[in-house]
Enzyme design. Sequence first.
Site, PDB file in Angstrom:
ATOM      1  CG  HIS A  58      -1.786  -1.191   1.578  1.00 29.02           C
ATOM      2  ND1 HIS A  58      -2.743  -1.355   0.535  1.00 29.02           N
ATOM      3  CD2 HIS A  58      -1.671  -2.082   2.444  1.00 29.02           C
ATOM      4  CE1 HIS A  58      -3.577  -2.537   1.053  1.00 29.02           C
ATOM      5  NE2 HIS A  58      -2.673  -2.883   2.040  1.00 29.02           N
ATOM      6  CG  HIS A  88       2.338   5.069   6.251  1.00 30.51           C
ATOM      7  ND1 HIS A  88       2.063   5.125   7.562  1.00 30.51           N
ATOM      8  CD2 HIS A  88       1.159   5.831   5.670  1.00 30.51           C
ATOM      9  CE1 HIS A  88       0.718   5.422   7.695  1.00 30.51           C
ATOM     10  NE2 HIS A  88       0.376   5.957   6.583  1.00 30.51           N
ATOM     11  CG  HIS A  90      -1.002   8.003   2.071  1.00 32.26           C
ATOM     12  ND1 HIS A  90      -1.736   6.850   2.139  1.00 32.26           N
ATOM     13  CD2 HIS A  90      -0.912   8.406   3.834  1.00 32.26           C
ATOM     14  CE1 HIS A  90      -1.888   6.553   3.382  1.00 32.26           C
ATOM     15  NE2 HIS A  90      -1.352   7.058   4.318  1.00 32.26           N
ATOM     16  CD  GLU A 100      -4.489   8.852   2.973  1.00 33.04           C
ATOM     17  OE1 GLU A 100      -4.396   8.521   4.574  1.00 33.04           O
ATOM     18  OE2 GLU A 100      -4.830   8.084   2.256  1.00 33.04           O
ATOM     19  CG  HIS A 113      -0.192   9.590   7.546  1.00 31.26           C
ATOM     20  ND1 HIS A 113      -1.269   8.959   6.643  1.00 31.26           N
ATOM     21  CD2 HIS A 113      -0.609  11.017   7.359  1.00 31.26           C
ATOM     22  CE1 HIS A 113      -2.223   9.738   6.196  1.00 31.26           C
ATOM     23  NE2 HIS A 113      -1.729  10.959   6.731  1.00 31.26           N
ATOM     24  CB  THR A 193      -6.613   6.957   5.469  1.00 31.24           C
ATOM     25  OG1 THR A 193      -5.307   6.574   5.539  1.00 31.24           O
ATOM     26  CG2 THR A 193      -6.542   8.208   6.527  1.00 31.24           C
TER      27      THR A 193
END
Length: 255
Positions: A58, A88, A90, A100, A113, A193
């Site tokens: 992911h 991590h 996004h 996000e 995050h 999320t």
Amino acid sequence: MEKRTVPLYGTKTSPLLRGTGSLPLTSSLRRLPCDPNLGPIVLNYDQCTSLNITNNGHSVVVEFDDTDDRSVIQGGPLGNPYRLKQFHFHWGGKGCHGSEHTVEGMSYASELHLVHWNAVKYKSFGQAAEAPDGLAVLGIFLDTGDDHRWLHMITDALYMVKFKASVTDFKGFNPKCLLPSSLHYWTYLGSLTTPPLHESVIWIVLKEPIIVSEKQLGKFRTLLFSGEEEDQRMRMENNFRPPQPLKGREVRSSN
Ligand SMILES: NS(=O)(=O)c1ccc(CCCCO)cc1
Ligand SMILES: [Zn+2]
């Protein structure tokens, strides 16, 4: 705001998305009154011990030794110290946005995050991840501009974890170098999320983004969602969940 074409995180068992996830910080955030009861957040990362960097299919995740309180976040909306477990990112596709959270409808290129858990009240990260006051996630926006002077320490390692389920040693990295100069923040109660989407996150989103270059961001997009043995290669991008309805939740602002 960019038109979103990201796959929403649904699963076979729960096609409907649950969890408030990352709220759209879309209300007139910039004009939110500062809550005088919200003190500063305090990060004690000096003794942090990074262990490895992994591609979990992911995102790319840096994991830490969380067997004691050597690296914690506290203060602000938190009732006690929360232990750093992992961080991590996004991000979007080329040119589009990938954060996000959005601020007054605007999204950023990426979002970092830093995930912490309440080891005072819970015995394990997994247990904390199911409790309403179990996790504290520090969200940091990444905007594009010049090269970030320390992000290369992460992007230089990405070729080692190109495929899903790959992992490699990653010692001696202190995420303090990824913080912006101001720790002013917004905070609200939300959820993970990504599945399992537990409503277990005290979100702390920093107002000031850090700046990274398009070239550095592009290196994240060389990662793959797919494993080494899969013949179809799926580039890892747009691994962000669009903001969810505020649903009357309160967002508070530090000064
Ligand atoms: N994007 S996020 O910060 O909300 C986040 C953090 C951590 C997890 C993993 C939860 C595992 C539960 O056992 C999933 C999502
Ligand atoms: Zn995340």
